[in-house]
Design a protein around this motif. Structure first.
Motif, PDB file in Angstrom:
ATOM      1  N   PRO A 316      48.486  47.568  47.005  1.00 61.45           N
ATOM      2  CA  PRO A 316      47.164  47.565  46.367  1.00 61.45           C
ATOM      3  C   PRO A 316      47.032  46.585  45.211  1.00 61.45           C
ATOM      4  CG  PRO A 316      47.817  49.807  46.886  1.00 61.45           C
ATOM      5  CD  PRO A 316      48.992  48.942  47.203  1.00 61.45           C
ATOM      6  N   GLN A 317      48.058  46.516  44.341  1.00 64.03           N
ATOM      7  CA  GLN A 317      47.932  45.605  43.204  1.00 64.03           C
ATOM      8  C   GLN A 317      47.944  44.148  43.657  1.00 64.03           C
ATOM      9  OE1 GLN A 317      47.213  46.565  40.039  1.00 64.03           O
ATOM     10  NE2 GLN A 317      46.868  44.372  39.809  1.00 64.03           N
ATOM     11  N   ASP A 318      48.757  43.830  44.667  1.00 65.71           N
ATOM     12  CA  ASP A 318      48.755  42.458  45.192  1.00 65.71           C
ATOM     13  C   ASP A 318      47.404  42.123  45.816  1.00 65.71           C
ATOM     14  OD1 ASP A 318      51.369  42.216  44.408  1.00 65.71           O
ATOM     15  OD2 ASP A 318      52.173  42.815  46.355  1.00 65.71           O
ATOM     16  N   TRP A 319      46.808  43.092  46.507  1.00 61.02           N
ATOM     17  CA  TRP A 319      45.486  42.853  47.109  1.00 61.02           C
ATOM     18  C   TRP A 319      44.419  42.690  46.020  1.00 61.02           C
ATOM     19  CZ3 TRP A 319      41.169  46.230  46.994  1.00 61.02           C
ATOM     20  CH2 TRP A 319      40.088  45.797  47.750  1.00 61.02           C
ATOM     21  N   ASN A 321      44.915  41.544  42.983  1.00 56.99           N
ATOM     22  CA  ASN A 321      45.106  40.215  42.378  1.00 56.99           C
ATOM     23  C   ASN A 321      44.521  39.122  43.263  1.00 56.99           C
ATOM     24  OD1 ASN A 321      46.497  41.475  40.313  1.00 56.99           O
ATOM     25  ND2 ASN A 321      48.519  41.087  41.199  1.00 56.99           N
ATOM     26  N   GLN A 322      44.733  39.234  44.561  1.00 59.08           N
ATOM     27  CA  GLN A 322      44.189  38.243  45.495  1.00 59.08           C
ATOM     28  C   GLN A 322      42.664  38.275  45.488  1.00 59.08           C
ATOM     29  OE1 GLN A 322      44.350  38.647  50.063  1.00 59.08           O
ATOM     30  NE2 GLN A 322      46.150  37.392  49.610  1.00 59.08           N
ATOM     31  N   THR A 323      42.082  39.486  45.475  1.00 63.15           N
ATOM     32  CA  THR A 323      40.628  39.624  45.455  1.00 63.15           C
ATOM     33  C   THR A 323      40.044  39.099  44.148  1.00 63.15           C
ATOM     34  OG1 THR A 323      40.841  41.596  46.861  1.00 63.15           O
ATOM     35  CG2 THR A 323      38.740  41.273  45.744  1.00 63.15           C
ATOM     36  N   TRP A 324      40.728  39.343  43.046  1.00 57.39           N
ATOM     37  CA  TRP A 324      40.274  38.863  41.732  1.00 57.39           C
ATOM     38  C   TRP A 324      40.214  37.332  41.705  1.00 57.39           C
ATOM     39  CZ3 TRP A 324      38.560  41.063  37.178  1.00 57.39           C
ATOM     40  CH2 TRP A 324      38.584  40.258  36.050  1.00 57.39           C
ATOM     41  N   GLU A 325      41.251  36.682  42.196  1.00 53.65           N
ATOM     42  CA  GLU A 325      41.269  35.221  42.193  1.00 53.65           C
ATOM     43  C   GLU A 325      40.167  34.649  43.087  1.00 53.65           C
ATOM     44  OE1 GLU A 325      43.025  33.318  40.254  1.00 53.65           O
ATOM     45  OE2 GLU A 325      43.938  35.082  39.317  1.00 53.65           O
ATOM     46  N   ALA A 326      39.930  35.297  44.240  1.00 48.05           N
ATOM     47  CA  ALA A 326      38.861  34.823  45.124  1.00 48.05           C
ATOM     48  C   ALA A 326      37.489  34.993  44.470  1.00 48.05           C
ATOM     49  CB  ALA A 326      38.917  35.576  46.450  1.00 48.05           C
ATOM     50  N   ALA A 327      37.284  36.132  43.760  1.00 50.06           N
ATOM     51  CA  ALA A 327      35.999  36.363  43.094  1.00 50.06           C
ATOM     52  C   ALA A 327      35.808  35.409  41.917  1.00 50.06           C
ATOM     53  CB  ALA A 327      35.914  37.820  42.627  1.00 50.06           C
ATOM     54  N   TYR A 348      29.615  48.542  35.129  1.00 48.73           N
ATOM     55  CA  TYR A 348      30.179  47.289  35.646  1.00 48.73           C
ATOM     56  C   TYR A 348      30.991  47.572  36.911  1.00 48.73           C
ATOM     57  CZ  TYR A 348      34.641  48.594  33.389  1.00 48.73           C
ATOM     58  OH  TYR A 348      35.780  49.234  32.996  1.00 48.73           O
ATOM     59  N   ALA A 349      31.022  46.574  37.795  1.00 50.48           N
ATOM     60  CA  ALA A 349      31.720  46.696  39.076  1.00 50.48           C
ATOM     61  C   ALA A 349      32.822  45.646  39.156  1.00 50.48           C
ATOM     62  CB  ALA A 349      30.750  46.518  40.238  1.00 50.48           C
ATOM     63  N   LEU A 350      34.001  46.082  39.525  1.00 51.63           N
ATOM     64  CA  LEU A 350      35.137  45.180  39.706  1.00 51.63           C
ATOM     65  C   LEU A 350      35.110  44.581  41.111  1.00 51.63           C
ATOM     66  CD1 LEU A 350      37.807  47.450  38.006  1.00 51.63           C
ATOM     67  CD2 LEU A 350      36.808  45.362  37.078  1.00 51.63           C
ATOM     68  N   PRO A 351      35.761  43.443  41.327  1.00 53.71           N
ATOM     69  CA  PRO A 351      35.660  42.762  42.636  1.00 53.71           C
ATOM     70  C   PRO A 351      36.146  43.583  43.809  1.00 53.71           C
ATOM     71  CG  PRO A 351      36.515  41.260  40.967  1.00 53.71           C
ATOM     72  CD  PRO A 351      36.460  42.608  40.329  1.00 53.71           C
ATOM     73  N   TRP A 352      37.011  44.575  43.594  1.00 52.80           N
ATOM     74  CA  TRP A 352      37.538  45.360  44.714  1.00 52.80           C
ATOM     75  C   TRP A 352      36.829  46.708  44.888  1.00 52.80           C
ATOM     76  CZ3 TRP A 352      40.570  43.483  40.706  1.00 52.80           C
ATOM     77  CH2 TRP A 352      40.737  44.343  39.615  1.00 52.80           C
ATOM     78  N   SER A 353      35.789  46.966  44.104  1.00 54.83           N
ATOM     79  CA  SER A 353      35.084  48.240  44.249  1.00 54.83           C
ATOM     80  C   SER A 353      34.095  48.178  45.405  1.00 54.83           C
ATOM     81  CB  SER A 353      34.359  48.604  42.949  1.00 54.83           C
ATOM     82  OG  SER A 353      33.332  47.668  42.685  1.00 54.83           O
ATOM     83  N   ASP A 354      33.717  49.359  45.919  1.00 53.30           N
ATOM     84  CA  ASP A 354      32.766  49.422  47.024  1.00 53.30           C
ATOM     85  C   ASP A 354      31.397  48.880  46.625  1.00 53.30           C
ATOM     86  OD1 ASP A 354      34.659  50.558  48.658  1.00 53.30           O
ATOM     87  OD2 ASP A 354      34.127  52.612  48.115  1.00 53.30           O
ATOM     88  N   ALA A 355      31.027  49.013  45.354  1.00 58.33           N
ATOM     89  CA  ALA A 355      29.684  48.632  44.916  1.00 58.33           C
ATOM     90  C   ALA A 355      29.575  47.151  44.579  1.00 58.33           C
ATOM     91  CB  ALA A 355      29.299  49.461  43.697  1.00 58.33           C
ATOM     92  N   TYR A 356      30.688  46.423  44.619  1.00 62.78           N
ATOM     93  CA  TYR A 356      30.663  45.044  44.147  1.00 62.78           C
ATOM     94  C   TYR A 356      29.762  44.165  45.009  1.00 62.78           C
ATOM     95  CZ  TYR A 356      32.424  40.681  42.168  1.00 62.78           C
ATOM     96  OH  TYR A 356      32.530  39.464  41.540  1.00 62.78           O
ATOM     97  N   ALA A 357      29.826  44.329  46.323  1.00 62.47           N
ATOM     98  CA  ALA A 357      29.071  43.446  47.224  1.00 62.47           C
ATOM     99  C   ALA A 357      27.563  43.649  47.063  1.00 62.47           C
ATOM    100  CB  ALA A 357      29.500  43.684  48.660  1.00 62.47           C
ATOM    101  N   LYS A 358      27.122  44.903  46.845  1.00 66.64           N
ATOM    102  CA  LYS A 358      25.685  45.158  46.767  1.00 66.64           C
ATOM    103  C   LYS A 358      25.126  45.002  45.349  1.00 66.64           C
ATOM    104  CE  LYS A 358      26.472  50.162  46.376  1.00 66.64           C
ATOM    105  NZ  LYS A 358      26.236  51.485  47.004  1.00 66.64           N
ATOM    106  N   ALA A 359      26.008  44.851  44.361  1.00 67.55           N
ATOM    107  CA  ALA A 359      25.538  44.689  42.981  1.00 67.55           C
ATOM    108  C   ALA A 359      24.987  43.279  42.781  1.00 67.55           C
ATOM    109  CB  ALA A 359      26.675  44.968  42.004  1.00 67.55           C
TER     110      ALA A 359
END
Length: 387
Positions: A316-319, A321-327, A348-359
């Motif tokens: 999870p933490q590696d994923w 980190n990867q998602t954070w860099e992409a965002a 606020y919504a973090l890049p890996w949260s479910d709500a991030y895409a719709k925010a």
């Protein structure tokens, strides 16, 4: 004269000629047979000589190989002996150097210690007999100092182990503050319901299982054929199946960063919940020590390709980190956290949260992007969820 030649006078020429031819033919055949036998014998002799020569050559080659191997063995032994004695000589040399250095360092120290020791001995000689005969000796003072040091170091450890904090005791009044009760047992027991793959509510208390981590809610997992599947949901269902209909008993070991109780839990008093989740491939083990039981259980699940280990997967933490860099690459100024306002609530919504895409960040309404959670919290925004 011709008439004399016609007379046979008892001599048969035809028989003589035929006999002579037969004798000569037999003699010729005998010579041919003798030559054939001699040739065969010569071939046999040559073959025997070749076999003998081959045997002699093989024996010579074998002897040569054995001599070469013996030479190599002796050479290796000589080299090993030379290396061994070289190491011994170097170790002896190093040890002598260390001894000389230690002697050079300790000699001044010994001299420096001897001077005050001699002075103290001289002073003791001047003390009255009653002082020298005092029951309090030097070893008594040393023992008392060690005892005080043990109390100073071990006291806080014992209080934290028993759940007793220094703020829980009112030392000045000699009484215990009634608002801080001493907790002898940190046990939570009752029915449980799974909220995520590693979090459940036990008898009304939010408990996070210690030593494991479930896949993040939006984290993708892949099967052996490459198809994606929802491993986070599978972990939650797996935990629910384990605890449903059983009495769950948890021993608390503290709290995580979100304020949830960290605990080790068992069902029916014997089966460890975290171990069952790891063995079935529902979650990751966070205890990566060599002798950790959860780490070995994870290794068994990985070899058997159970659950999350059946295809490609990231921790999870590696994923994150990867998602954070992409965002960060797509966010304005490289600040990927979305701060939005919903019904006058700042979240606020973090890049890996479910709500991030719709925010959607609308700066005209006071919404903005943040580079860190601390920055978002300092601006009055709260986390959208606990992902």
């Amino acid at each position: 004269m011709f008439g004399w030649r016609r007379r046979s006078e008892g001599f048969e020429w035809k028989e003589y000629v035929r006999t002579t031819i037969l004798v000569r033919r037999a003699d010729r055949q005998r010579r041919i047979e003798d030559a054939r036998v001699a040739a065969i014998e010569k071939v046999k002799n040559v073959a025997d000589a070749g076999v003998d020569a081959g045997r002699a050559g093989a024996f010579a080659a074998k002897s040569g190989v054995m001599r070469v191997l013996a030479f190599i063995g002796h050479a290796i032994a000589d080299v090993a002996i030379a290396i061994f004695w070289g190491i011994v000589r170097w170790v002896s040399f190093g040890w002598s150097v260390l001894k000389d250095a230690a002697r050079a360092l300790l000699t001044p120290l010994r001299s420096a210690i001897r001077i005050p020791a001699d002075a103290a001995r001289d002073k003791l000689k001047l003390m009255p007999d009653i002082a020298r005969k005092s029951p309090i000796k030097a070893h008594h003072l040393i023992s008392a100092g060690l005892f005080l040091l043990l109390i100073y170091v071990g006291g806080p450890m014992l209080r934290s182990a028993d759940g007793i904090g220094t703020s829980d005791l009112n030392i000045s009044t000699g009484s215990i503050d009634a608002s801080h009760q001493v907790t002898i047992s940190n046990e939570i027991s009752g029915t449980a319901a799974a909220l995520t793959g590693d979090t459940m509510r036990v008898d009304g208390t939010l408990v996070r299982l210690a030593g494991i981590e479930a896949p993040a809610a939006a984290q993708p997992c892949h099967r052996a054929n490459g198809r994606r599947w929802n491993c986070a949901s599978a972990a939650r269902l797996g935990l629910n199946r384990i605890v449903r209909g059983h009495k769950v008993t948890c021993s608390s070991s503290g709290q995580d960063d979100s304020g949830r109780t960290l605990a080790s839990c068992v069902i029916d008093g014997s089966q460890d919940v975290a171990t069952m989740l790891v063995r079935n491939g529902y979650v990751f083990a966070t205890d990566k020590s060599f002798f950790g039981s959860l780490s070995s259980d994870e290794g068994g699940a990985r070899e058997a390709k159970r659950g999350i280990w059946q295809g490609e997967v990231l921790r999870p933490q590696d994923w994150r980190n990867q998602t954070w860099e992409a965002a960060k690459r797509d966010a304005p100024d490289g600040c990927p956290i979305k701060g939005v306002i919903r019904a006058s609530a700042k979240i606020y919504a973090l890049p890996w949260s479910d709500a991030y895409a719709k925010a959607r960040v609308r700066t005209a309404r006071g919404e903005r992007w943040f580079c860190s959670e601390d920055e978002a919290k300092a601006a009055g925004f709260a986390p959208w969820d606990k992902s």
